[in-house]
Write a protein that holds these residues in place. Structure first.
Motif, PDB file in Angstrom:
ATOM      1  N   VAL A  77       0.816  -1.210   0.000  1.00  0.00           N
ATOM      2  CA  VAL A  77       0.000   0.000   0.000  1.00  0.00           C
ATOM      3  C   VAL A  77       0.850   1.260   0.000  1.00  0.00           C
ATOM      4  O   VAL A  77       0.607   2.198  -0.760  1.00  0.00           O
ATOM      5  N   ARG A 111       2.264   1.953  -3.436  1.00  0.00           N
ATOM      6  CA  ARG A 111       1.297   2.431  -4.421  1.00  0.00           C
ATOM      7  C   ARG A 111       0.915   3.883  -4.151  1.00  0.00           C
ATOM      8  O   ARG A 111       0.733   4.667  -5.070  1.00  0.00           O
ATOM      9  N   LYS A 112       0.783   4.238  -2.891  1.00  0.00           N
ATOM     10  CA  LYS A 112       0.437   5.630  -2.570  1.00  0.00           C
ATOM     11  C   LYS A 112       1.528   6.577  -3.055  1.00  0.00           C
ATOM     12  O   LYS A 112       1.255   7.696  -3.486  1.00  0.00           O
ATOM     13  N   TYR A 119      -7.459   4.299  -6.452  1.00  0.00           N
ATOM     14  CA  TYR A 119      -6.588   3.245  -5.942  1.00  0.00           C
ATOM     15  C   TYR A 119      -7.129   1.894  -6.414  1.00  0.00           C
ATOM     16  O   TYR A 119      -8.339   1.716  -6.574  1.00  0.00           O
ATOM     17  N   ARG A 120      -6.255   0.942  -6.642  1.00  0.00           N
ATOM     18  CA  ARG A 120      -6.658  -0.338  -7.246  1.00  0.00           C
ATOM     19  C   ARG A 120      -7.811  -1.009  -6.514  1.00  0.00           C
ATOM     20  O   ARG A 120      -8.780  -1.467  -7.124  1.00  0.00           O
ATOM     21  N   ALA A 164      -9.350   8.807   1.065  1.00  0.00           N
ATOM     22  CA  ALA A 164      -8.603   7.847   0.253  1.00  0.00           C
ATOM     23  C   ALA A 164      -8.883   8.065  -1.234  1.00  0.00           C
ATOM     24  O   ALA A 164      -9.932   8.588  -1.621  1.00  0.00           O
ATOM     25  N   ASP A 165      -7.938   7.642  -2.048  1.00  0.00           N
ATOM     26  CA  ASP A 165      -7.985   7.858  -3.489  1.00  0.00           C
ATOM     27  C   ASP A 165      -9.007   6.934  -4.156  1.00  0.00           C
ATOM     28  O   ASP A 165      -8.854   5.712  -4.118  1.00  0.00           O
ATOM     29  N   HIS A 210      -9.976   2.203   1.492  1.00  0.00           N
ATOM     30  CA  HIS A 210     -10.260   2.173   0.057  1.00  0.00           C
ATOM     31  C   HIS A 210     -11.464   1.303  -0.269  1.00  0.00           C
ATOM     32  O   HIS A 210     -12.202   1.577  -1.225  1.00  0.00           O
ATOM     33  N   GLU A 258       1.791   5.875  -7.614  1.00  0.00           N
ATOM     34  CA  GLU A 258       0.717   6.105  -8.588  1.00  0.00           C
ATOM     35  C   GLU A 258       0.480   7.585  -8.860  1.00  0.00           C
ATOM     36  O   GLU A 258       0.500   8.005 -10.012  1.00  0.00           O
ATOM     37  N   TYR A 284      -2.836   5.125 -12.597  1.00  0.00           N
ATOM     38  CA  TYR A 284      -3.542   4.248 -11.667  1.00  0.00           C
ATOM     39  C   TYR A 284      -3.629   2.877 -12.321  1.00  0.00           C
ATOM     40  O   TYR A 284      -3.382   2.729 -13.523  1.00  0.00           O
TER      41      TYR A 284
END
Length: 266
Positions: A23, A26-27, A159-160, A155-156, A130, A30, A36
Motif C-alpha cells: 500500500v 502504491r500511494k 486506488y486499485r 482515500a484515493d 479504500h 501512482e 492508476y
C-alpha cells in the motif's frame, strides 16, 4: 500492436505493476507517475470506455484473447503477457481476474463542473479505507447519485482496491476533490444545496424527516470510519441527520449507511 512475453518478474518494462499489494508503495508511485491500475477485464473495459488512456497492459494469454477488441484500439500501447506464476511473482497476488492496465490518470474537473446540473451529491469526508470508498461509489452509481466529492484527506477513488470494489463505477459517477474543506460547504450552499451530514450526535433529525422535507438539491456528507464528521463540518451543516436503528445496534459501517441513505433519498 506490440505484444511482449514477460518471463522475468524483474523486467524493468513492467515496473508499473511491481508489488501492487504494498500500500505505501502504491500511494507513493501512482500519483507521482500520474497513473492508476485498472484490474480485471470488465474494469479495464470500463476505464477505456470512460475515455481513459492506457500506458500498458499486463495479462495472461486468456485475457489477451478476451480483450482483443480493446487492445486493437491502442496499437501503440504495449501488451505484456506471461504465465500465471510469473505474473503472480511480479504483482504479489494471483491474477485470477486476468488483466491489469496501467492507466494515465486524467485531470480532475473543478467542483463547479461536477456540480453543474446535479441535484443529489455525496461528499466523503476523510474516509480512509479504500474498500469503503469503492463500495460507497458503487452505491452512489446504483442509486442515481449525480456526483461525488472527496475531501483532501479522503482515500484515493482511483486506488486499485477502490476501483475493484466499485466494479468500475468510479468511471461512471462524476467526482473530484473539494478543497479547502470544510470551508467549501459554503460553495455548495451558494449553489442551492441543502448540506446534510450523517451523524450519531444528539439533536439530529431522522433520515425519514429529511426525506419528507423533499429538498430540490441535496448534498449528503459521510464522515470517517472512526470519528464520523469533524466538529468543524458539523458546525457548518444545514441538517444533521441520523438513521433510526433497532435492537440495540448503534451504528452502521459507512458504506452500509451510505447505501441506506442513497436509497431513502432517491
Amino acid at each position: 500492436m506490440p505484444r511482449v512475453r514477460i518471463t522475468d518478474p524483474a523486467d524493468d518494462r513492467v515496473a508499473d505493476y511491481t508489488r501492487l499489494t504494498d500500500v505505501s508503495l502504491r500511494k507513493r508511485r501512482e500519483p507521482e507517475r500520474g497513473m492508476y491500475i485498472a484490474e480485471s477485464n470488465s474494469v479495464v473495459r470500463r476505464a477505456v470506455e470512460a475515455g481513459h488512456r492506457p500506458r500498458s497492459f499486463l495479462m495472461n494469454e486468456r485475457s489477451a484473447e478476451a480483450l482483443d477488441d480493446v487492445l486493437s484500439g491502442f496499437p501503440d500501447v504495449p501488451v505484456y503477457w506471461g504465465d500465471d506464476d510469473v505474473l503472480e511473482s511480479l504483482t504479489g497476488f494471483h491474477l485470477h481476474r486476468g488483466a491489469l492496465a496501467a492507466m494515465q490518470r486524467p485531470a480532475l474537473p473543478d467542483v463547479a463542473a461536477v456540480l453543474a446540473g446535479a441535484r443529489r451529491v455525496a461528499i466523503l469526508e476523510d474516509i480512509v479505507d479504500h474498500t469503503n470508498v469503492g463500495a460507497l461509489i458503487r452505491s452512489a452509481a446504483a442509486m442515481g447519485v449525480d456526483a461525488v466529492l472527496v475531501t483532501p484527506r479522503c482515500a484515493d477513488p482511483l486506488y486499485r482496491r477502490a476501483i475493484r470494489v466499485s466494479m468500475g463505477t468510479v468511471f461512471q459517477v462524476p467526482w473530484t476533490r473539494i478543497d479547502p474543506w470544510p470551508v467549501s460547504i459554503g460553495t455548495l450552499q451558494d449553489a442551492g444545496f441543502v448540506v446534510a451530514g450523517m451523524t450519531l450526535g444528539e439533536g439530529a433529525i431522522t433520515l425519514d424527516e429529511l426525506v419528507v422535507e423533499d429538498h430540490e438539491k441535496l448534498a449528503l456528507v459521510f464522515g470517517s470510519e472512526g470519528h464520523g464528521l469533524t466538529r468543524a463540518t458539523e458546525q457548518r451543516l444545514d441538517r444533521r441527520v441520523t438513521i433510526p436503528m433497532m435492537d440495540g445496534v448503534d451504528s452502521l459501517n459507512v458504506a452500509a449507511a451510505s447505501a441506506v441513505t442513497f436509497y431513502a433519498t432517491r
